[in-house]
Scaffold this active site. Sequence first.
Site, PDB file in Angstrom:
ATOM      1  N   HIS A 165      10.097  -3.302   6.025  1.00 15.59           N
ATOM      2  CA  HIS A 165      11.167  -4.307   5.956  1.00 15.59           C
ATOM      3  C   HIS A 165      11.447  -4.964   7.308  1.00 15.59           C
ATOM      4  CE1 HIS A 165      12.023  -3.328   1.854  1.00 15.59           C
ATOM      5  NE2 HIS A 165      12.454  -2.109   2.115  1.00 15.59           N
ATOM      6  N   ASP A 207       5.123   0.575  -2.375  1.00  9.75           N
ATOM      7  CA  ASP A 207       6.526   0.957  -2.325  1.00  9.75           C
ATOM      8  C   ASP A 207       7.288   0.195  -3.416  1.00  9.75           C
ATOM      9  OD1 ASP A 207       8.555   2.182   0.058  1.00  9.75           O
ATOM     10  OD2 ASP A 207       9.464   0.629  -1.193  1.00  9.75           O
ATOM     11  N   ASP A 237       8.579   5.736  -3.698  1.00  9.84           N
ATOM     12  CA  ASP A 237       9.863   5.599  -4.371  1.00  9.84           C
ATOM     13  C   ASP A 237       9.782   4.849  -5.699  1.00  9.84           C
ATOM     14  OD1 ASP A 237       9.189   3.396  -2.857  1.00  9.84           O
ATOM     15  OD2 ASP A 237      11.108   3.240  -1.823  1.00  9.84           O
ATOM     16  N   HIS A 294      10.092  -1.173  -3.204  1.00 11.54           N
ATOM     17  CA  HIS A 294      10.759  -2.328  -2.617  1.00 11.54           C
ATOM     18  C   HIS A 294       9.716  -3.246  -1.971  1.00 11.54           C
ATOM     19  CE1 HIS A 294      13.732   1.018  -2.487  1.00 11.54           C
ATOM     20  NE2 HIS A 294      14.525   0.069  -2.969  1.00 11.54           N
TER      21      HIS A 294
END
Length: 312
Positions: free
Chosen positions: A129, A166, A249, A168
């Site tokens: 991120h 991931d 995740d 996200h």
Amino acid sequence: MTTLLYMHPSSLEHDTGPGHPESPARIRAIMTVLEREERKGALVGVERRSPPRATREQLGRVHTGRYVDAVLSAEPASGYVRLDPDTVMSPGSGEAALRAAGAAVAAVDALIGGEADNAFCALRPPGHHAEAERAMGFCLFNNVAIGARQALDVHGLESVSIFDFDVHHGNGTQHSFEREPRVQYLSTHQWPLYPGTGAREETGVGNIVNRPLPAGTGSREWRRVVEADILPAIDAFAPELIMISAGFDAHRADPLAMLELVEDDYGWVTAHLVELARKQARGRVVSVLEGGYDLSALANSALMHLNALREV
């Protein structure tokens, strides 16, 4: 076949505070499972290495000097400091972040130097991120992007693929390379979900492949998307190096999202990426740990991932 495993004690010293999901317990859980396997003699072919700190020059290929200075100077002498509502630093966070970025660089160097076949960098904080001048989503420096820049700018590679599984979207990695045709960024991620980027229409200069997935997507549909869209795109790009943003995740047990993957999915996709790397990239795969917040699911998924890297 040799698989390098990068870990460092500094990952345990990056304290994000009580109740924070991105905690030192994540690394302890992975260490516990790997130590169990080592006692059984079940990690043949895995060579542990301690990563160096990333240098300012290496960080500066992705982040501005002003940002690097701001992050490192923000480390408190005691207690905590927040860089954003989710991203926390404590004493020791700077060292952990430098080692996590340094592991990606060292792994790229080692593989291109012919020292090993592939590598897993099991360190924290995560990185996908982090943008050029912005810490966010638990991330300080963009480890996988820094590793990819090492491959391009130091070793002269002309094509690097980064697959981010991931849950996200890796907005920071996309931000780093959306105008860089030598890097292909591919992501499967839950949508809508933090950070709100990763629409299918975000294609960069033709080098970005986003496949957003609705909550509840399980193994069958995720594997179909990977087989139909992700793997063929990597194959067509013909990368000289494959990198992985290995966030675990999307597991059904994870508390921060609502995809329904299981441990076997991570072994399955890793085996396919290893196969593609043998075809296109001289077998070179560098994997960098991202998310994963259910400790048991994280540890067991990371083990499946490592075993697939070493072709078990």
